[in-house]
Design a protein around this motif. Structure first.
Motif, mmCIF file in Angstrom:
data_model
loop_
_atom_site.group_PDB
_atom_site.id
_atom_site.type_symbol
_atom_site.label_atom_id
_atom_site.label_comp_id
_atom_site.label_asym_id
_atom_site.label_seq_id
_atom_site.Cartn_x
_atom_site.Cartn_y
_atom_site.Cartn_z
ATOM 1 N N GLY A 1 0.746 -1.271 -0.118
ATOM 2 C CA GLY A 1 0.056 0.033 -0.110
ATOM 3 C C GLY A 1 0.826 1.167 -0.027
ATOM 4 N N MET A 2 0.192 2.395 -0.057
ATOM 5 C CA MET A 2 1.080 3.746 -0.194
ATOM 6 C C MET A 2 0.417 4.045 1.080
ATOM 7 N N LYS A 3 1.411 5.151 1.585
ATOM 8 C CA LYS A 3 1.273 5.772 3.055
ATOM 9 C C LYS A 3 1.034 7.187 2.747
ATOM 10 N N ALA A 4 0.151 7.655 3.687
ATOM 11 C CA ALA A 4 -0.291 9.217 3.552
ATOM 12 C C ALA A 4 -0.569 9.741 5.086
ATOM 13 N N GLN A 5 -0.386 10.892 5.331
ATOM 14 C CA GLN A 5 -0.927 11.444 6.547
ATOM 15 C C GLN A 5 -2.077 12.376 6.257
ATOM 16 N N GLY A 6 -3.101 11.217 6.575
ATOM 17 C CA GLY A 6 -4.433 11.886 6.432
ATOM 18 C C GLY A 6 -5.100 12.779 7.210
ATOM 19 N N HIS A 7 -5.739 12.520 8.286
ATOM 20 C CA HIS A 7 -6.353 12.964 9.256
ATOM 21 C C HIS A 7 -5.611 13.549 10.362
ATOM 22 N N GLY A 8 -6.209 14.532 11.052
ATOM 23 C CA GLY A 8 -5.715 15.047 12.108
ATOM 24 C C GLY A 8 -6.819 15.663 13.194
ATOM 25 N N LEU A 9 -6.681 15.579 14.511
ATOM 26 C CA LEU A 9 -7.550 15.942 15.240
ATOM 27 C C LEU A 9 -7.112 17.604 15.985
ATOM 28 N N VAL A 10 -7.987 18.648 15.726
ATOM 29 C CA VAL A 10 -7.692 19.957 15.958
ATOM 30 C C VAL A 10 -8.540 20.391 17.285
ATOM 31 N N THR A 11 -7.821 20.969 18.047
ATOM 32 C CA THR A 11 -8.555 21.360 19.547
ATOM 33 C C THR A 11 -8.020 22.609 19.802
ATOM 34 N N LEU A 12 -8.801 23.640 20.530
ATOM 35 C CA LEU A 12 -8.257 24.873 20.859
ATOM 36 C C LEU A 12 -7.161 24.392 22.154
ATOM 37 N N LYS A 13 -6.013 25.263 22.133
ATOM 38 C CA LYS A 13 -5.111 24.831 23.384
ATOM 39 C C LYS A 13 -5.937 25.217 24.771
ATOM 40 N N SER A 14 -6.723 26.347 24.688
ATOM 41 C CA SER A 14 -7.306 26.693 26.026
ATOM 42 C C SER A 14 -8.224 25.535 26.510
ATOM 43 N N THR A 15 -8.846 24.671 25.646
ATOM 44 C CA THR A 15 -9.682 23.651 25.935
ATOM 45 C C THR A 15 -9.282 22.065 25.568
ATOM 46 N N ALA A 16 -8.077 22.211 25.481
ATOM 47 C CA ALA A 16 -7.621 20.661 25.049
ATOM 48 C C ALA A 16 -7.953 19.634 26.334
ATOM 49 N N ASP A 17 -7.657 20.267 27.400
ATOM 50 C CA ASP A 17 -7.466 19.430 28.531
ATOM 51 C C ASP A 17 -8.798 19.349 29.443
ATOM 52 N N LEU A 18 -9.967 19.916 28.802
ATOM 53 C CA LEU A 18 -11.302 19.615 29.429
ATOM 54 C C LEU A 18 -11.611 18.084 29.397
ATOM 55 N N PRO A 19 -12.115 17.709 30.350
ATOM 56 C CA PRO A 19 -12.489 16.300 30.665
ATOM 57 C C PRO A 19 -13.058 15.626 29.250
ATOM 58 N N LYS A 20 -14.019 16.218 29.124
ATOM 59 C CA LYS A 20 -14.894 15.837 27.965
ATOM 60 C C LYS A 20 -14.173 15.568 26.557
ATOM 61 N N ILE A 21 -13.335 16.429 26.280
ATOM 62 C CA ILE A 21 -12.454 16.652 25.251
ATOM 63 C C ILE A 21 -11.098 15.643 25.424
ATOM 64 N N ARG A 22 -10.433 15.835 26.637
ATOM 65 C CA ARG A 22 -9.513 14.691 26.810
ATOM 66 C C ARG A 22 -9.879 13.235 26.678
ATOM 67 N N ALA A 23 -11.333 13.014 26.945
ATOM 68 C CA ALA A 23 -11.945 11.620 27.199
ATOM 69 C C ALA A 23 -11.923 11.150 25.665
ATOM 70 N N PHE A 24 -12.414 12.108 24.725
ATOM 71 C CA PHE A 24 -12.762 11.724 23.419
ATOM 72 C C PHE A 24 -11.537 11.467 22.593
ATOM 73 N N ARG A 25 -10.604 12.548 23.062
ATOM 74 C CA ARG A 25 -8.908 12.334 22.253
ATOM 75 C C ARG A 25 -8.457 10.863 22.624
ATOM 76 N N GLU A 26 -8.408 10.524 23.961
ATOM 77 C CA GLU A 26 -7.761 9.153 24.316
ATOM 78 C C GLU A 26 -8.557 8.009 23.730
ATOM 79 N N TRP A 27 -9.861 8.078 23.790
ATOM 80 C CA TRP A 27 -10.798 7.204 23.149
ATOM 81 C C TRP A 27 -10.393 6.941 21.773
ATOM 82 N N LEU A 28 -10.409 8.013 20.950
ATOM 83 C CA LEU A 28 -10.043 7.896 19.324
ATOM 84 C C LEU A 28 -8.960 7.352 19.123
ATOM 85 N N PHE A 29 -7.793 7.814 19.769
ATOM 86 C CA PHE A 29 -6.513 7.175 19.340
ATOM 87 C C PHE A 29 -6.261 5.936 19.598
#
Length: 313
Positions: free
Chosen positions: A262-290
């Motif tokens: 196969g071919m490799k490509a850097q496709g998607h990325g998760l973007v959040t505001l720095k000021s909200t990146a560590d809110l519990p709901k955002i942190r929970a979603f990011r950890e689950w997603l990865f």
């Protein structure tokens, strides 16, 4: 200079204006009538305006008092409405996710029940469009972007693992009158083009120079999920992400017709505001997603090795 007033004094005034009595206001606020009178007098001193006419034991609003009471009463009504709205959430949290349509349809939505099982107190609100979300407006918590480039000012970007791009087709096409067993066999088949993908059939052809492909023909789509669906329907061979075609590969509606790196490509990325990146709901979603993406990567290895794919745990 802006006048600053006591909120307690404004509250006392609103109750007295609404009920037409210091005594009734005191009962409403669970304080003494003298306390209400004191707070109203303090407010009048702070504003430099007389708000009530005091006649014996009764009170009546002055003209200025009526104007002020109308604004204050409306403000308290808005506060009450906001309080009721918050109360209806029942302690839960809403996480608003914006995503590209293909990732949302093909990969994220089938997994949302897993997130809900792990985090029952967080409700997902999912929006999908090609245009990036403006996180600074506050309507979206996280944005899943394709080919995202650098993070915007005030935001942080966490890239996904690289996409693996491979040819895929229906089993009927792979095993039909013109079977597909090796890259050279693709020259006898219609190619399905995903026009907005980072890598396409021209990139694949540069890596397989001995294979003769008709790159000018074939249906073209501006969304991966449409190209994948067209391949399932037997319209031709698509070239797309194993990640996005996971359900179709697992169900057997699509196959990778020959073993390939196969071919490799850097496709998607998760973007959040720095000021909200560590809110519990955002942190929970990011950890689950990865964590889910890590499981998907192990599953992809089965596909590339030519083994029958099994669902990721």
């Amino acid at each position: 200079m802006r006048k600053r007033v006591s909120i307690k004094a404004v509250q006392a005034f609103e109750a007295a204006a609404r009920l037409g009595s210091f005594a009734l206001a005191a009962e409403d606020l669970a304080v003494t009538p003298s306390a209400v009178s004191h707070q109203v007098k303090l407010l009048e001193e702070q504003l430099g305006v007389r708000l009530f006419h005091r006649v014996h034991r009764s009170v009546a609003l002055t003209d200025a008092g009526r104007v002020y009471a109308a604004e204050v009463t409306a403000a308290f009504a808005r506060i009450d409405a906001a309080t009721q709205a918050v109360a209806t959430v029942s302690g839960g949290a809403i996480l608003t996710v914006h995503s590209t349509p293909s990732f949302a349809t093909q990969w994220l939505m089938p997994r949302l029940t897993r997130f809900q099982d792990l985090h029952p107190g967080i409700d997902i609100r999912l929006h999908a469009s090609v245009a990036p979300a403006d996180l600074a407006q506050g309507a979206v918590d996280v944005d899943i972007r394709y080919n995202p480039g650098p993070a915007p000012a005030g935001a942080v970007l966490v890239p996904f693992p690289e996409d693996t791009i491979v040819p895929m087709c229906s089993p009927a096409l792979a095993n039909g009158l013109k079977p597909i067993r090796r890259p050279e066999d693709l020259g006898q088949h219609t190619l399905i083009h995903s026009e907005i993908n980072i890598l396409g059939w021209r990139d694949w052809a540069r890596r397989h120079r001995k294979v003769q492909l008709d790159l000018e023909r074939g249906p073209r789509f501006d969304r991966s999920f449409m190209a994948i669906s067209a391949a399932v329907d037997g319209l031709g061979v698509c070239l797309d992400s194993i990640l996005l075609a996971e359900r179709e590969l697992l169900s057997g509606r699509l196959v990778v017709p020959f073993q390939t790196a196969g071919m490799k490509a850097q496709g998607h990325g998760l973007v959040t505001l720095k000021s909200t990146a560590d809110l519990p709901k955002i942190r929970a979603f990011r950890e689950w997603l990865f964590d889910e993406l890590k499981k998907a990567r192990r599953w992809e290895e089965q596909v590339l090795d030519g083994r029958p794919p099994r669902p990721a745990p």
